[in-house]
Design a protein around this motif. Structure first.
Motif, PDB file in Angstrom:
ATOM      1  N   ILE A   1       0.818  -1.222   0.000  1.00 44.52           N
ATOM      2  CA  ILE A   1       0.000   0.000   0.000  1.00 44.52           C
ATOM      3  C   ILE A   1       0.851   1.272   0.000  1.00 44.52           C
ATOM      4  N   LEU A   2       1.933   1.330   0.766  1.00 44.15           N
ATOM      5  CA  LEU A   2       2.756   2.537   0.816  1.00 44.15           C
ATOM      6  C   LEU A   2       3.481   2.803  -0.503  1.00 44.15           C
ATOM      7  N   PRO A   3       4.190   1.821  -1.086  1.00 43.06           N
ATOM      8  CA  PRO A   3       4.825   2.101  -2.386  1.00 43.06           C
ATOM      9  C   PRO A   3       3.812   2.452  -3.475  1.00 43.06           C
ATOM     10  N   LEU A   4       2.646   1.806  -3.462  1.00 42.59           N
ATOM     11  CA  LEU A   4       1.630   2.106  -4.467  1.00 42.59           C
ATOM     12  C   LEU A   4       1.085   3.520  -4.295  1.00 42.59           C
ATOM     13  N   ALA A   5       0.871   3.949  -3.057  1.00 42.10           N
ATOM     14  CA  ALA A   5       0.384   5.309  -2.816  1.00 42.10           C
ATOM     15  C   ALA A   5       1.396   6.340  -3.303  1.00 42.10           C
ATOM     16  N   LEU A   6       2.679   6.133  -3.026  1.00 44.76           N
ATOM     17  CA  LEU A   6       3.714   7.056  -3.512  1.00 44.76           C
ATOM     18  C   LEU A   6       3.773   7.059  -5.039  1.00 44.76           C
ATOM     19  N   LEU A   7       3.654   5.880  -5.642  1.00 41.08           N
ATOM     20  CA  LEU A   7       3.653   5.784  -7.099  1.00 41.08           C
ATOM     21  C   LEU A   7       2.489   6.568  -7.705  1.00 41.08           C
ATOM     22  N   LEU A   8       1.314   6.475  -7.099  1.00 34.00           N
ATOM     23  CA  LEU A   8       0.153   7.197  -7.625  1.00 34.00           C
ATOM     24  C   LEU A   8       0.332   8.709  -7.528  1.00 34.00           C
ATOM     25  N   PHE A   9       0.950   9.207  -6.463  1.00 39.07           N
ATOM     26  CA  PHE A   9       1.232  10.643  -6.356  1.00 39.07           C
ATOM     27  C   PHE A   9       2.127  11.108  -7.502  1.00 39.07           C
ATOM     28  N   HIS A  10       3.168  10.319  -7.801  1.00 41.82           N
ATOM     29  CA  HIS A  10       4.110  10.704  -8.850  1.00 41.82           C
ATOM     30  C   HIS A  10       3.500  10.570 -10.244  1.00 41.82           C
ATOM     31  N   LEU A  11       2.681   9.545 -10.463  1.00 43.71           N
ATOM     32  CA  LEU A  11       1.999   9.419 -11.750  1.00 43.71           C
ATOM     33  C   LEU A  11       1.021  10.576 -11.966  1.00 43.71           C
ATOM     34  N   ASP A  12       0.381  11.022 -10.896  1.00 43.45           N
ATOM     35  CA  ASP A  12      -0.528  12.159 -11.021  1.00 43.45           C
ATOM     36  C   ASP A  12       0.239  13.434 -11.356  1.00 43.45           C
ATOM     37  N   ALA A  13       1.460  13.568 -10.861  1.00 41.24           N
ATOM     38  CA  ALA A  13       2.276  14.744 -11.189  1.00 41.24           C
ATOM     39  C   ALA A  13       2.672  14.762 -12.657  1.00 41.24           C
ATOM     40  N   VAL A  14       2.736  13.598 -13.287  1.00 38.58           N
ATOM     41  CA  VAL A  14       3.102  13.528 -14.702  1.00 38.58           C
ATOM     42  C   VAL A  14       1.872  13.590 -15.603  1.00 38.58           C
ATOM     43  N   TYR A  15       0.811  12.847 -15.253  1.00 39.76           N
ATOM     44  CA  TYR A  15      -0.344  12.712 -16.144  1.00 39.76           C
ATOM     45  C   TYR A  15      -1.614  13.427 -15.677  1.00 39.76           C
ATOM     46  N   GLY A  16      -1.711  13.800 -14.412  1.00 37.31           N
ATOM     47  CA  GLY A  16      -2.960  14.320 -13.868  1.00 37.31           C
ATOM     48  C   GLY A  16      -3.193  15.807 -14.037  1.00 37.31           C
ATOM     49  N   ARG A  17      -2.138  16.582 -14.180  1.00 38.10           N
ATOM     50  CA  ARG A  17      -2.250  18.034 -14.313  1.00 38.10           C
ATOM     51  C   ARG A  17      -1.463  18.485 -15.530  1.00 38.10           C
ATOM     52  N   ARG A  18      -1.781  19.680 -16.016  1.00 36.96           N
ATOM     53  CA  ARG A  18      -1.048  20.239 -17.150  1.00 36.96           C
ATOM     54  C   ARG A  18      -0.621  21.658 -16.823  1.00 36.96           C
ATOM     55  N   PRO A  19       0.462  22.135 -17.467  1.00 34.84           N
ATOM     56  CA  PRO A  19       0.917  23.511 -17.245  1.00 34.84           C
ATOM     57  C   PRO A  19      -0.121  24.512 -17.766  1.00 34.84           C
ATOM     58  N   LEU A  20       0.013  25.739 -17.344  1.00 31.42           N
ATOM     59  CA  LEU A  20      -0.895  26.797 -17.784  1.00 31.42           C
ATOM     60  C   LEU A  20      -0.623  27.171 -19.235  1.00 31.42           C
ATOM     61  N   HIS A  21      -1.684  27.488 -19.969  1.00 32.44           N
ATOM     62  CA  HIS A  21      -1.538  28.045 -21.313  1.00 32.44           C
ATOM     63  C   HIS A  21      -1.339  29.556 -21.187  1.00 32.44           C
ATOM     64  N   THR A  22      -0.868  30.199 -22.232  1.00 30.52           N
ATOM     65  CA  THR A  22      -0.679  31.646 -22.222  1.00 30.52           C
ATOM     66  C   THR A  22      -2.013  32.325 -21.908  1.00 30.52           C
TER      67      THR A  22
END
Length: 185
Positions: A16-37
């Motif tokens: 559970i702990l490694p999976l929870a950390l993995l999900l946080f990092h995957l969300d940082a890559v795929y879950g949000r996007r940078p701002l547009h101009t």
């Protein structure tokens, strides 16, 4: 069923702990996007102590990022918020200033980033979930957050949240390799 659940408890507790950390990092890559101009976001500073003088003396300045609003203070919650806007298609930073302390936070804009740093924190445990920037030092500010827009992962014309694709691919791999791994349902 209870015996089966009891047998599942130990492997679940271990993973559970490694999976929870993995999900946080995957969300940082795929879950949000940078701002547009021209797109705006909210920057929130969480202050450690409830000193009214500290909340009143906070200021935010942008470098490549325009600060649009004066600070909105929530003294009971020990936080202050600002609305910022991406001035161009390049990332910039905001500088949080208090008496004797100046803290920078990266605000990412433009093309998709590999790893989007949504939060800068002071706690070591929180830093394990948000390691995109160095930890905050000092006891004045607990965290600085930027609320980025949600991202969609598009595969074959279907754009959905990354976690949906993660579950679909995981289930498909499980069904595909169940014989090779000698798993029975």
């Amino acid at each position: 069923n209870l015996r089966y659940l009891a047998l599942m408890l130990r492997p679940t507790a271990v993973t559970i702990l490694p999976l929870a950390l993995l999900l946080f990092h995957l969300d940082a890559v795929y879950g949000r996007r940078p701002l547009h101009t021209g797109e705006s976001a909210i920057v929130t500073a969480q202050i450690s102590d409830a000193s009214q003088a500290r909340l009143m003396s906070l200021s935010l300045a942008g470098h490549g990022i325009a600060v649009e609003t004066p600070p909105l203070r929530f003294p009971s919650e020990q936080r202050v918020c600002w609305r910022v806007r991406a001035a161009g298609s390049e990332s910039g930073d905001v500088q949080l200033s208090l008496p004797g302390v100046s803290i920078a936070k990266l605000v990412q804009a433009g093309p998709p980033a590999v790893y989007l740093s949504e939060r800068r924190v002071s706690s070591v445990l929180e830093w394990l979930c948000y390691p995109g920037e160095a930890r905050l030092t000092g006891a004045v500010v607990r965290s600085i957050d930027v609320e980025y827009p949600s991202a969609r992962v598009s595969v074959l014309g279907f754009g959905v949240h990354w976690l949906v694709w993660f579950c679909v691919v995981s289930l498909a791999a499980m069904l595909l390799f169940k014989r090779r791994l000698r798993v029975e349902f």
